[in-house]
Design a protein around this motif. Sequence first.
Motif, PDB file in Angstrom:
ATOM      1  N   ARG A   1       0.833  -1.207   0.000  1.00  0.00           N
ATOM      2  CA  ARG A   1       0.000   0.000   0.000  1.00  0.00           C
ATOM      3  C   ARG A   1       0.867   1.257   0.000  1.00  0.00           C
ATOM      4  O   ARG A   1       0.599   2.220  -0.717  1.00  0.00           O
ATOM      5  CB  ARG A   1      -0.917  -0.011   1.223  1.00  0.00           C
ATOM      6  N   GLU A   2       1.937   1.253   0.805  1.00  0.00           N
ATOM      7  CA  GLU A   2       2.831   2.403   0.881  1.00  0.00           C
ATOM      8  C   GLU A   2       3.584   2.602  -0.433  1.00  0.00           C
ATOM      9  O   GLU A   2       3.748   3.722  -0.905  1.00  0.00           O
ATOM     10  CB  GLU A   2       3.829   2.245   2.038  1.00  0.00           C
ATOM     11  N   GLN A   3       4.056   1.497  -1.008  1.00  0.00           N
ATOM     12  CA  GLN A   3       4.754   1.584  -2.289  1.00  0.00           C
ATOM     13  C   GLN A   3       3.820   2.109  -3.381  1.00  0.00           C
ATOM     14  O   GLN A   3       4.234   2.919  -4.211  1.00  0.00           O
ATOM     15  CB  GLN A   3       5.297   0.214  -2.708  1.00  0.00           C
ATOM     16  N   ARG A   4       2.581   1.650  -3.375  1.00  0.00           N
ATOM     17  CA  ARG A   4       1.619   2.091  -4.392  1.00  0.00           C
ATOM     18  C   ARG A   4       1.363   3.586  -4.273  1.00  0.00           C
ATOM     19  O   ARG A   4       1.271   4.292  -5.284  1.00  0.00           O
ATOM     20  CB  ARG A   4       0.313   1.307  -4.255  1.00  0.00           C
ATOM     21  N   ALA A   5       1.265   4.094  -3.045  1.00  0.00           N
ATOM     22  CA  ALA A   5       1.044   5.531  -2.841  1.00  0.00           C
ATOM     23  C   ALA A   5       2.223   6.335  -3.381  1.00  0.00           C
ATOM     24  O   ALA A   5       2.028   7.343  -4.079  1.00  0.00           O
ATOM     25  CB  ALA A   5       0.823   5.829  -1.355  1.00  0.00           C
ATOM     26  N   GLU A   6       3.455   5.892  -3.096  1.00  0.00           N
ATOM     27  CA  GLU A   6       4.625   6.605  -3.599  1.00  0.00           C
ATOM     28  C   GLU A   6       4.722   6.484  -5.120  1.00  0.00           C
ATOM     29  O   GLU A   6       5.045   7.451  -5.810  1.00  0.00           O
ATOM     30  CB  GLU A   6       5.907   6.078  -2.946  1.00  0.00           C
ATOM     31  N   TYR A   7       4.408   5.314  -5.653  1.00  0.00           N
ATOM     32  CA  TYR A   7       4.403   5.106  -7.099  1.00  0.00           C
ATOM     33  C   TYR A   7       3.419   6.062  -7.772  1.00  0.00           C
ATOM     34  O   TYR A   7       3.744   6.699  -8.775  1.00  0.00           O
ATOM     35  CB  TYR A   7       4.025   3.646  -7.392  1.00  0.00           C
ATOM     36  N   ASP A   8       2.228   6.183  -7.205  1.00  0.00           N
ATOM     37  CA  ASP A   8       1.221   7.096  -7.763  1.00  0.00           C
ATOM     38  C   ASP A   8       1.704   8.545  -7.739  1.00  0.00           C
ATOM     39  O   ASP A   8       1.478   9.302  -8.687  1.00  0.00           O
ATOM     40  CB  ASP A   8      -0.101   6.967  -7.008  1.00  0.00           C
ATOM     41  N   GLU A   9       2.397   8.937  -6.666  1.00  0.00           N
ATOM     42  CA  GLU A   9       2.943  10.298  -6.575  1.00  0.00           C
ATOM     43  C   GLU A   9       4.011  10.527  -7.652  1.00  0.00           C
ATOM     44  O   GLU A   9       4.049  11.588  -8.272  1.00  0.00           O
ATOM     45  CB  GLU A   9       3.555  10.536  -5.192  1.00  0.00           C
ATOM     46  N   LEU A  10       4.862   9.532  -7.865  1.00  0.00           N
ATOM     47  CA  LEU A  10       5.893   9.652  -8.900  1.00  0.00           C
ATOM     48  C   LEU A  10       5.268   9.768 -10.294  1.00  0.00           C
ATOM     49  O   LEU A  10       5.708  10.573 -11.114  1.00  0.00           O
ATOM     50  CB  LEU A  10       6.838   8.449  -8.854  1.00  0.00           C
ATOM     51  N   CYS A  11       4.240   8.975 -10.548  1.00  0.00           N
ATOM     52  CA  CYS A  11       3.560   9.035 -11.847  1.00  0.00           C
ATOM     53  C   CYS A  11       2.919  10.405 -12.056  1.00  0.00           C
ATOM     54  O   CYS A  11       2.991  10.968 -13.152  1.00  0.00           O
ATOM     55  CB  CYS A  11       2.515   7.931 -11.959  1.00  0.00           C
ATOM     56  N   ALA A  12       2.312  10.960 -11.016  1.00  0.00           N
ATOM     57  CA  ALA A  12       1.706  12.283 -11.117  1.00  0.00           C
ATOM     58  C   ALA A  12       2.774  13.343 -11.382  1.00  0.00           C
ATOM     59  O   ALA A  12       2.580  14.239 -12.208  1.00  0.00           O
ATOM     60  CB  ALA A  12       0.930  12.604  -9.840  1.00  0.00           C
ATOM     61  N   ALA A  13       3.906  13.228 -10.703  1.00  0.00           N
ATOM     62  CA  ALA A  13       4.999  14.178 -10.914  1.00  0.00           C
ATOM     63  C   ALA A  13       5.536  14.070 -12.340  1.00  0.00           C
ATOM     64  O   ALA A  13       5.823  15.087 -12.983  1.00  0.00           O
ATOM     65  CB  ALA A  13       6.123  13.934  -9.900  1.00  0.00           C
ATOM     66  N   LEU A  14       5.639  12.858 -12.858  1.00  0.00           N
ATOM     67  CA  LEU A  14       6.117  12.663 -14.226  1.00  0.00           C
ATOM     68  C   LEU A  14       5.147  13.291 -15.224  1.00  0.00           C
ATOM     69  O   LEU A  14       5.565  13.949 -16.178  1.00  0.00           O
ATOM     70  CB  LEU A  14       6.308  11.177 -14.525  1.00  0.00           C
ATOM     71  N   ARG A  15       3.851  13.121 -14.992  1.00  0.00           N
ATOM     72  CA  ARG A  15       2.865  13.747 -15.889  1.00  0.00           C
ATOM     73  C   ARG A  15       3.009  15.263 -15.878  1.00  0.00           C
ATOM     74  O   ARG A  15       2.921  15.910 -16.922  1.00  0.00           O
ATOM     75  CB  ARG A  15       1.446  13.336 -15.486  1.00  0.00           C
ATOM     76  N   GLN A  16       3.274  15.849 -14.706  1.00  0.00           N
ATOM     77  CA  GLN A  16       3.466  17.294 -14.621  1.00  0.00           C
ATOM     78  C   GLN A  16       4.686  17.729 -15.419  1.00  0.00           C
ATOM     79  O   GLN A  16       4.644  18.720 -16.135  1.00  0.00           O
ATOM     80  CB  GLN A  16       3.619  17.738 -13.167  1.00  0.00           C
ATOM     81  N   VAL A  17       5.775  16.991 -15.282  1.00  0.00           N
ATOM     82  CA  VAL A  17       6.997  17.319 -16.012  1.00  0.00           C
ATOM     83  C   VAL A  17       6.739  17.214 -17.510  1.00  0.00           C
ATOM     84  O   VAL A  17       7.145  18.081 -18.285  1.00  0.00           O
ATOM     85  CB  VAL A  17       8.166  16.403 -15.586  1.00  0.00           C
ATOM     86  N   GLN A  18       6.057  16.165 -17.925  1.00  0.00           N
ATOM     87  CA  GLN A  18       5.793  15.961 -19.343  1.00  0.00           C
ATOM     88  C   GLN A  18       4.911  17.069 -19.913  1.00  0.00           C
ATOM     89  O   GLN A  18       5.065  17.443 -21.064  1.00  0.00           O
ATOM     90  CB  GLN A  18       5.159  14.600 -19.574  1.00  0.00           C
ATOM     91  N   ARG A  19       3.991  17.600 -19.107  1.00  0.00           N
ATOM     92  CA  ARG A  19       3.124  18.700 -19.558  1.00  0.00           C
ATOM     93  C   ARG A  19       3.825  20.034 -19.452  1.00  0.00           C
ATOM     94  O   ARG A  19       3.323  21.035 -19.953  1.00  0.00           O
ATOM     95  CB  ARG A  19       1.852  18.744 -18.697  1.00  0.00           C
ATOM     96  N   GLY A  20       4.953  20.090 -18.762  1.00  0.00           N
ATOM     97  CA  GLY A  20       5.671  21.340 -18.601  1.00  0.00           C
ATOM     98  C   GLY A  20       5.154  22.157 -17.429  1.00  0.00           C
ATOM     99  O   GLY A  20       5.413  23.359 -17.354  1.00  0.00           O
ATOM    100  N   ASP A  21       4.455  21.510 -16.475  1.00  0.00           N
ATOM    101  CA  ASP A  21       3.910  22.211 -15.325  1.00  0.00           C
ATOM    102  C   ASP A  21       4.943  22.489 -14.246  1.00  0.00           C
ATOM    103  O   ASP A  21       4.668  23.187 -13.289  1.00  0.00           O
ATOM    104  CB  ASP A  21       2.773  21.397 -14.684  1.00  0.00           C
ATOM    105  N   VAL A  22       6.140  21.937 -14.358  1.00  0.00           N
ATOM    106  CA  VAL A  22       7.172  22.082 -13.341  1.00  0.00           C
ATOM    107  C   VAL A  22       8.257  22.987 -13.866  1.00  0.00           C
ATOM    108  O   VAL A  22       8.736  22.818 -14.980  1.00  0.00           O
ATOM    109  CB  VAL A  22       7.764  20.697 -12.955  1.00  0.00           C
ATOM    110  N   THR A  23       8.633  23.936 -13.046  1.00  0.00           N
ATOM    111  CA  THR A  23       9.746  24.811 -13.439  1.00  0.00           C
ATOM    112  C   THR A  23      10.956  24.442 -12.593  1.00  0.00           C
ATOM    113  O   THR A  23      10.819  24.030 -11.451  1.00  0.00           O
ATOM    114  CB  THR A  23       9.406  26.295 -13.203  1.00  0.00           C
ATOM    115  N   THR A  24      12.115  24.573 -13.156  1.00  0.00           N
ATOM    116  CA  THR A  24      13.365  24.252 -12.473  1.00  0.00           C
ATOM    117  C   THR A  24      13.906  25.502 -11.800  1.00  0.00           C
ATOM    118  O   THR A  24      13.953  26.570 -12.410  1.00  0.00           O
ATOM    119  CB  THR A  24      14.396  23.701 -13.454  1.00  0.00           C
ATOM    120  N   ALA A  25      14.310  25.348 -10.557  1.00  0.00           N
ATOM    121  CA  ALA A  25      14.882  26.503  -9.839  1.00  0.00           C
ATOM    122  C   ALA A  25      16.216  26.864 -10.462  1.00  0.00           C
ATOM    123  O   ALA A  25      16.980  26.027 -10.911  1.00  0.00           O
ATOM    124  CB  ALA A  25      15.072  26.141  -8.362  1.00  0.00           C
TER     125      ALA A  25
END
Length: 63
Positions: A38-62
């Motif tokens: 359950r814990e791994q799945r939650a972290e996996y889901d967070e990583l997938c969401a972060a990857l989708r943001q990066v792919q859409r360009g929603d994340v800016t680099t400091a």
Amino acid sequence: MPPTSPPDGVARSAEELNAAIRAFWIDGRGHPQVPLSREQRAEYDELCAALRQVQRGDVTTAA
């Protein structure tokens, strides 16, 4: 064991996120690891969401 998430506010590249996502599916001996806890799945889901943001360009680099 998959890597842990970076501290809040630290952006990861698509390559780093992909590597972390792939690490969930391979155990320390190079064998598939299914199912995720359950814990791994939650972290996996967070990583997938972060990857989708990066792919859409929603994340800016400091600077």
